[in-house]
Scaffold this motif. Structure first.
Motif, PDB file in Angstrom:
ATOM      1  N   ARG A   1       0.840  -1.215   0.000  1.00 12.87           N
ATOM      2  CA  ARG A   1       0.000   0.000   0.000  1.00 12.87           C
ATOM      3  C   ARG A   1       0.870   1.259   0.000  1.00 12.87           C
ATOM      4  NH1 ARG A   1      -4.924  -1.383   4.211  1.00 12.87           N
ATOM      5  NH2 ARG A   1      -5.330  -3.510   3.486  1.00 12.87           N
ATOM      6  N   GLU A   2       1.997   1.203   0.699  1.00 13.03           N
ATOM      7  CA  GLU A   2       2.910   2.361   0.641  1.00 13.03           C
ATOM      8  C   GLU A   2       3.343   2.588  -0.810  1.00 13.03           C
ATOM      9  OE1 GLU A   2       6.919   2.043   2.335  1.00 13.03           O
ATOM     10  OE2 GLU A   2       7.065   4.225   2.463  1.00 13.03           O
ATOM     11  N   LEU A   3       3.679   1.496  -1.473  1.00 16.96           N
ATOM     12  CA  LEU A   3       4.116   1.583  -2.870  1.00 16.96           C
ATOM     13  C   LEU A   3       3.019   2.210  -3.740  1.00 16.96           C
ATOM     14  CD1 LEU A   3       6.017   0.853  -5.200  1.00 16.96           C
ATOM     15  CD2 LEU A   3       5.076  -1.466  -5.174  1.00 16.96           C
TER      16      LEU A   3
ATOM     17  N   TYR B   1       6.886   4.458  -3.661  1.00 15.85           N
ATOM     18  CA  TYR B   1       8.134   4.098  -2.969  1.00 15.85           C
ATOM     19  C   TYR B   1       7.806   3.034  -1.935  1.00 15.85           C
ATOM     20  CZ  TYR B   1      12.237   4.721   0.095  1.00 15.85           C
ATOM     21  OH  TYR B   1      13.369   4.529   0.838  1.00 15.85           O
ATOM     22  N   MET B   2       8.798   2.213  -1.610  1.00 21.01           N
ATOM     23  CA  MET B   2       8.662   1.285  -0.490  1.00 21.01           C
ATOM     24  C   MET B   2      10.018   1.183   0.186  1.00 21.01           C
ATOM     25  SD  MET B   2       7.661  -2.769  -0.419  1.00 21.01           S
ATOM     26  CE  MET B   2       6.531  -2.683  -1.766  1.00 21.01           C
ATOM     27  N   HIS B   3       9.968   1.105   1.506  1.00 17.41           N
ATOM     28  CA  HIS B   3      11.200   0.992   2.281  1.00 17.41           C
ATOM     29  C   HIS B   3      11.961  -0.282   1.888  1.00 17.41           C
ATOM     30  CE1 HIS B   3      13.726   0.256   5.803  1.00 17.41           C
ATOM     31  NE2 HIS B   3      13.663   1.562   5.987  1.00 17.41           N
ATOM     32  N   ASN B   4      13.300  -0.200   1.888  1.00 20.33           N
ATOM     33  CA  ASN B   4      14.110  -1.330   1.415  1.00 20.33           C
ATOM     34  C   ASN B   4      13.838  -2.616   2.185  1.00 20.33           C
ATOM     35  OD1 ASN B   4      16.368  -2.527  -0.121  1.00 20.33           O
ATOM     36  ND2 ASN B   4      17.317  -2.631   1.902  1.00 20.33           N
ATOM     37  N   ARG B   5      13.758  -2.544   3.504  1.00 17.70           N
ATOM     38  CA  ARG B   5      13.518  -3.761   4.298  1.00 17.70           C
ATOM     39  C   ARG B   5      12.197  -4.395   3.887  1.00 17.70           C
ATOM     40  NH1 ARG B   5      15.724  -7.851   6.719  1.00 17.70           N
ATOM     41  NH2 ARG B   5      17.460  -6.401   6.832  1.00 17.70           N
ATOM     42  N   VAL B   6      11.195  -3.546   3.653  1.00 18.89           N
ATOM     43  CA  VAL B   6       9.875  -4.064   3.312  1.00 18.89           C
ATOM     44  C   VAL B   6       9.873  -4.596   1.871  1.00 18.89           C
ATOM     45  CG1 VAL B   6       7.406  -3.611   3.440  1.00 18.89           C
ATOM     46  CG2 VAL B   6       8.965  -2.346   4.921  1.00 18.89           C
TER      47      VAL B   6
END
Ligand code: FAD
Length: 469
Positions: free
Chosen positions: A331-333, A338-343
């Protein structure tokens, strides 16, 4: 005065712009030109989020050029034909650009350079995107690196990042030529789903510069520890700016060097090492140009990937898997590009391991939805998670998404931000509501795949592939 074409591509900036600099130093009037030719990118024409970014980045570049007395000429069509038309219309004597490294455009550029030189034009290309050209670092045997640590050790031993160069405040006005409208490139989505993006981003060189300043003033301190925590701005978020060449990596390094002190040295080293992964990705793409579509490790050609059902695909893509950390990331994407690297690692792992979908399923979705979609980095990231790439995570190391969430989002703040349906639950229950027998209205009551069973099937499939060795 003589003119030089400055063919801008993925170097949408004026500072640290080697092609512009070469034109000025040779005494030419620079004629900045951008050609829209997405078909020339082969199977990897930019996706929707990338296109939306590009629109705004070109707009910003045009404004910047105008404010300095110059202009950005926009044209669309076959690159070589457009270049020839502009050369004929303007009588330029030189053509300069900075290099792109994607296999499809690399061979096009080599052909164009040869022909322009045959015509007697001064034609040069420069490095505008990387700290090292992808062919510069080689193993003792003269081959490409396939393991990051020795690659990076060699890079650090040969470190010599160029000094930053500021473009002049005034540029000579180029000959006026007819161009195309930016709107005619059709880069903006229709209907417009992107307005929410721009609360998070400012495409263009000024936006890149303020992102860098925000990072050096903020998240840099503690980067080493915080870069894995998705609930905060613990990283630079420079990736789309670097991808579009709105800032040079060596300017980023120089800004960090200026800030260096005993308290932040380890953070700076950790950050520059991440830039090193970007260098490694370009090194691999150059030496293994088939890897955007093919496993680097050919053993994975025999891997029994599962066919993803349309319903499962949609649940993963739109953040409806019932696995809160995965849904939060997807959902962030969707909401921000964008999406956090860990995720990214977690959602990719669930797709290629628990669901056993081919990594290209995920790579294609990221390609369309990420504002930082980058052929080198995306290929490296997906092949790394799948275990089929260079220096990849071993396939048998299957991330447990619930354990990952508990470890890296311990207060479930990231989950709660993107999956607000779970906000009413006590924090410990938000990582895997089904484990507590809880059903939340409007949220899947069970995960899309039984995590233990998915893990087992992935390991069985991997064992079967290995047995066939
Ligand atoms: P920071 O932590 O601030 O890092 C600084 C810069 O270093 C980044 O901007 C990026 O240019 C580079 N970098 C950091 N991590 C990596 C990495 N693992 N590999 C290569 N370069 C890295 N990155 C992209 O730029 N484009 C992609 O299309 C992309 N796809 C990915 C797909 C998957 C499955 C995975 C696991 C990772 C992917 N990455 C991609 C790498 C990484 O997730 C992003 O570069 C990073 O999250 C960007 O955020 P940042 O700028 O705040 O990173």
């Amino acid at each position: 005065m003589t003119h030089a074409l400055v063919w801008l591509r993925r170097d949408l900036r004026l500072d640290d712009q080697p092609a512009l600099r070469a034109a000025l130093e040779a005494g030419h009037v620079p004629l900045p030109l951008y050609i829209h030719a997405p078909d020339e990118e082969g199977a990897w024409a930019p996706g929707a989020a990338s296109n939306a970014w590009l629109h705004h980045s070109l707009q910003a570049l045009r404004e910047e050029l105008r404010s300095r007395g110059s202009e950005l000429l926009l044209r669309r069509g076959d690159s070589e034909r457009v270049l020839q038309e502009v050369i004929a219309q303007s009588g330029v004597q030189a053509v300069y650009w900075t290099r792109k490294y994607e296999p499809a455009t690399q061979s096009r550029d080599a052909r164009i350079k040869r022909r322009l030189r045959e015509q007697g034009l001064d034609c040069e290309s420069f490095n505008g995107a990387l700290l090292f050209e992808p062919w510069e670092l080689a193993t003792k045997q003269g081959g490409p690196y396939k393991v990051f640590t020795p690659f990076w050790r060699a890079a650090l031993a040969q470190w010599r990042a160029p000094a930053p160069w500021d473009a002049p405040a005034r540029l000579p006005p180029p000959a006026a030529l007819p161009g195309d409208d930016l709107e005619a490139f059709g880069l903006l989505p229709s209907p417009r789903w992107d307005p929410g993006f721009w609360a998070h981003w400012q495409p263009g060189e000024a936006g890149a510069r303020s992102m860098l300043e925000a990072f050096t003033d903020g998240a840099l301190r503690g980067y080493r520890e915080q870069r894995d925590l998705p609930d905060r701005t613990g990283t630079s978020r420079l990736s789309p700016h670097l991808h579009f060449g709105e800032i040079a990596p060596w300017r980023v390094c120089a800004a960090l060097a200026d800030e260096r002190n005993a308290a932040n040295a380890a953070d700076i080293d950790a950050f520059v090492r991440q830039l090193g992964w970007r260098e490694f990705a370009y090194h691999l793409l150059h030496h293994f140009p088939r890897t955007p579509d093919h496993n680097l490790d050919a053993r994975f050609d025999r891997f029994p990937w599962a066919k993803l059902s349309p319903a499962d695909r949609k649940a993963w893509q739109r953040g409806r898997t019932g696995i809160p950390i995965v849904d939060a990331g997807m959902r962030e994407l969707w909401a921000t590009g964008y999406m956090h690297n860990r995720v990214r690692m977690i959602v990719a792992s669930v797709l290629v391991k628990h669901l056993r979908a081919h990594w290209l399923e995920g790579a294609r979705w990221f390609w369309d939805t990420l504002v930082d979609a980058d052929l080198a980095n995306n290929t490296l990231g997906w092949q790394w998670v799948a275990g089929s790439g260079a220096d990849a995570a071993p396939y048998f190391r299957v991330f447990n998404p619930v354990a990952q969430a508990r470890r890296f989002d311990p207060q479930a703040r990231y989950i709660t931000r993107w999956v607000p349906e779970l906000a009413a639950l006590p924090v410990p229950q938000r990582f895997a509501p089904w484990e507590h027998g809880i059903v939340v209205s409007g949220y899947p009551s069970q995960p899309l795949v039984d995590l233990a069973e998915g893990r087992k099937q992935a390991l069985d499939a991997y064992a079967a592939m290995r047995t066939a060795d």
